[in-house]
Enzyme design. Structure first.
Site, mmCIF file in Angstrom:
data_model
loop_
_atom_site.group_PDB
_atom_site.id
_atom_site.type_symbol
_atom_site.label_atom_id
_atom_site.label_comp_id
_atom_site.label_asym_id
_atom_site.label_seq_id
_atom_site.Cartn_x
_atom_site.Cartn_y
_atom_site.Cartn_z
ATOM 1 N N LYS A 52 3.742 3.318 -20.300
ATOM 2 C CA LYS A 52 4.639 2.262 -19.822
ATOM 3 C C LYS A 52 4.270 0.916 -20.431
ATOM 4 O O LYS A 52 5.125 0.160 -20.873
ATOM 5 C CB LYS A 52 4.589 2.181 -18.285
ATOM 6 N N GLN A 96 1.248 2.677 -9.342
ATOM 7 C CA GLN A 96 1.233 4.032 -9.915
ATOM 8 C C GLN A 96 0.801 5.039 -8.852
ATOM 9 O O GLN A 96 -0.283 4.925 -8.283
ATOM 10 C CB GLN A 96 0.283 4.067 -11.133
ATOM 11 N N ASP A 119 10.562 0.215 -9.208
ATOM 12 C CA ASP A 119 10.610 1.670 -9.040
ATOM 13 C C ASP A 119 11.685 2.072 -8.031
ATOM 14 O O ASP A 119 11.993 3.252 -7.882
ATOM 15 C CB ASP A 119 9.245 2.189 -8.541
#
Ligand code: NAD
Length: 299
Positions: A52, A96, A119
Site C-alpha cells: 500500500k 491494518q 477502509d
C-alpha cells in the site's frame, strides 16, 4: 472464457488516481495523506502495508507509518487513532487488521473519524453503505463491483451467491449488490450453511471470501457463471523464494472449464482492493476540503 485481470484494471484506475493527486497537490500545495497503523509482526500484514505504501509513493499520496509492538494496549491504539483524527495533515486512517487477539478491533475502528475512514469500516460508513449511500465504501467490495463494471458484467436481475459473511467482504458486498442501483438477487452462505453447492449451482455470479483454499470447485458452479475469488491464503511452498504461494478459495483448474469469467489469485481482487484504498484516500482528502466530486480537480 475471460480472465478478469484486476491487475490491469487496477493499473488504469491508479493512473487516473495519480492524475487526481497531481491536480490536488497543485491546488492545495500538499499531497493527500494516509496514516497507517501496523501492530505486531504479522508477515502478511507487513507485506500488505508495504504494498500500500509503495503504491502511495508512486501515485502521489503521502503515507505515514505508525508501528506498535504486539504488546501495545488498547488505550494506546485508540489514543493514537484519536490523535490522527485531530491531525489536520492526515486525510485517511487505516488500521491494518488483524490486530493481536488481546486488542478489540471494533473498539479501535469505532474511534476513527468517519471522514478519514478510508477502509469504510466504521459503523457510520457501514451504516451508510447499508442504507444505499456513503462516500467511503469499503475497498474490497467496492473493488469487486468496479471489476465487474470494467468487464461489462451486469448484475441486475442476476442471482449472486456470496460465500462468507465477514464485515469487510461478505456482508458489504452483499449489501452493495442488493442496492437499487445494482438490483441483484443475493444469497449469502457461511460456515453454518448446509451444502453450499445448493446455492452456488443456482448462481450466475459466485463471490467467494471464505479463506478456504479450493472450497469452490467446477462441479459446484453453473455453466457460464462468473466467479470472483477473494480468498488469499499463504500455502508453504519450498519451490518459491518467499517459501509460500498464494491460494484462492476456488479450485481454478476445474472452475475455469465451466465458468464464463474468473479472477486469478493473485492478480484479481487483491490489486483492486489497494486501488480502491488509494481512490478513497483522495475522496477523503477532497471531501475534507469541501470537494464532493474529485473529478472537479481536473477542471
Ligand atoms: P473471515 O475469516 O472474517 O470470514 C470468512 C467467512 O467465510 C466467514 O463468514 C465464514 O462463515 C465463511 N466460511 C468459512 N469457511 C466456510 C466454508 N467452508 N463454507 C462456507 N463459508 C465459510 O474472512 P475475510 O476477512 O472475509 O477474508 C476471507 C478471505 O478473503 C481470506 O482468505 C482473506 O485473506 C481474503 N481477503 C482478500 C482480500 C483481497 O483484497 N483480495 C481482502 C480481504 C480478505
Amino acid at each position: 472464457m475471460i480472465l478478469l485481470s484486476g491487475k490491469q484494471i487496477a493499473e488504469q484506475i491508479n493512473r487516473h488516481t495519480e492524475l487526481l493527486c497531481r491536480a490536488f497537490s497543485e491546488r492545495f500545495s500538499s499531497k493527500p495523506c494516509l496514516a497507517v497503523i501496523l501492530v505486531g509482526e504479522n508477515p502478511s500484514g507487513r507485506t500488505y502495508v508495504n504494498t500500500k505504501r509503495k503504491l502511495c509513493d508512486l501515485i502521489g499520496i503521502e503515507s505515514r507509518l505508525y508501528e506498535f509492538d504486539s504488546s501495545v494496549t488498547q488505550k494506546q491504539l485508540t489514543d493514537k487513532v484519536k490523535s490522527l483524527n485531530e491531525d489536520r495533515c492526515v486525510d485517511g486512517i487505516l488500521v491494518q487488521l488483524p490486530l493481536p487477539s488481546h486488542a478489540d478491533e471494533s473498539a479501535v475502528i469505532d474511534v476513527i473519524d468517519p471522514g478519514k475512514d478510508v477502509d469504510g469500516f466504521t459503523p457510520q460508513n457501514m451504516g451508510k453503505l447499508l442504507l444505499g449511500g456513503g462516500r467511503l465504501i469499503s475497498c474490497t467490495p467496492k473493488g469487486i463491483l468496479r471489476l465487474l463494471d470494467a468487464y461489462d458484467i451486469p448484475v441486475q436481475s442476476k442471482s449472486v451467491c456470496v460465500i462468507g459473511r465477514s464485515n469487510i467482504v461478505g456482508k458489504p458486498v452483499a449489501a452493495l449488490l442488493l442496492q437499487k442501483d445494482r438490483n441483484a438477487t443475493v444469497m449469502i452462505c457461511h460456515s453454518f450453511t448446509d451444502d453450499v453447492s445448493r446455492y452456488t449451482e443456482k448462481a450466475d455470479i459466485v463471490i467467494v471470501a471464505a479463506g478456504c483454499p479450493g472450497l469452490v470447485t467446477g462441479n459446484m458452479i453453473k455453466e457460464g457463471s462468473v466467479v470472483i475469488d477473494v480468498g488469499i491464503t499463504r500455502i508453504p511452498d519450498s519451490t518459491k523464494k518467499s517459501g509460500f504461494r498464494l491460494a484462492g478459495d476456488v479450485d481454478f483448474d476445474s472452475a475455469v472449464r465451466k465458468c464464463s469469467a474468473i479472477t486469478p489469485v493473485p492478480g484479481g481482487v487483491g490489486p483492486m482492493t489497494v486501488a480502491m484504498l488509494m481512490e478513497n484516500t483522495v475522496i477523503a482528502a477532497c471531501a475534507r476540503r469541501g470537494i464532493t466530486d474529485c473529478e472537479e480537480l481536473l477542471h
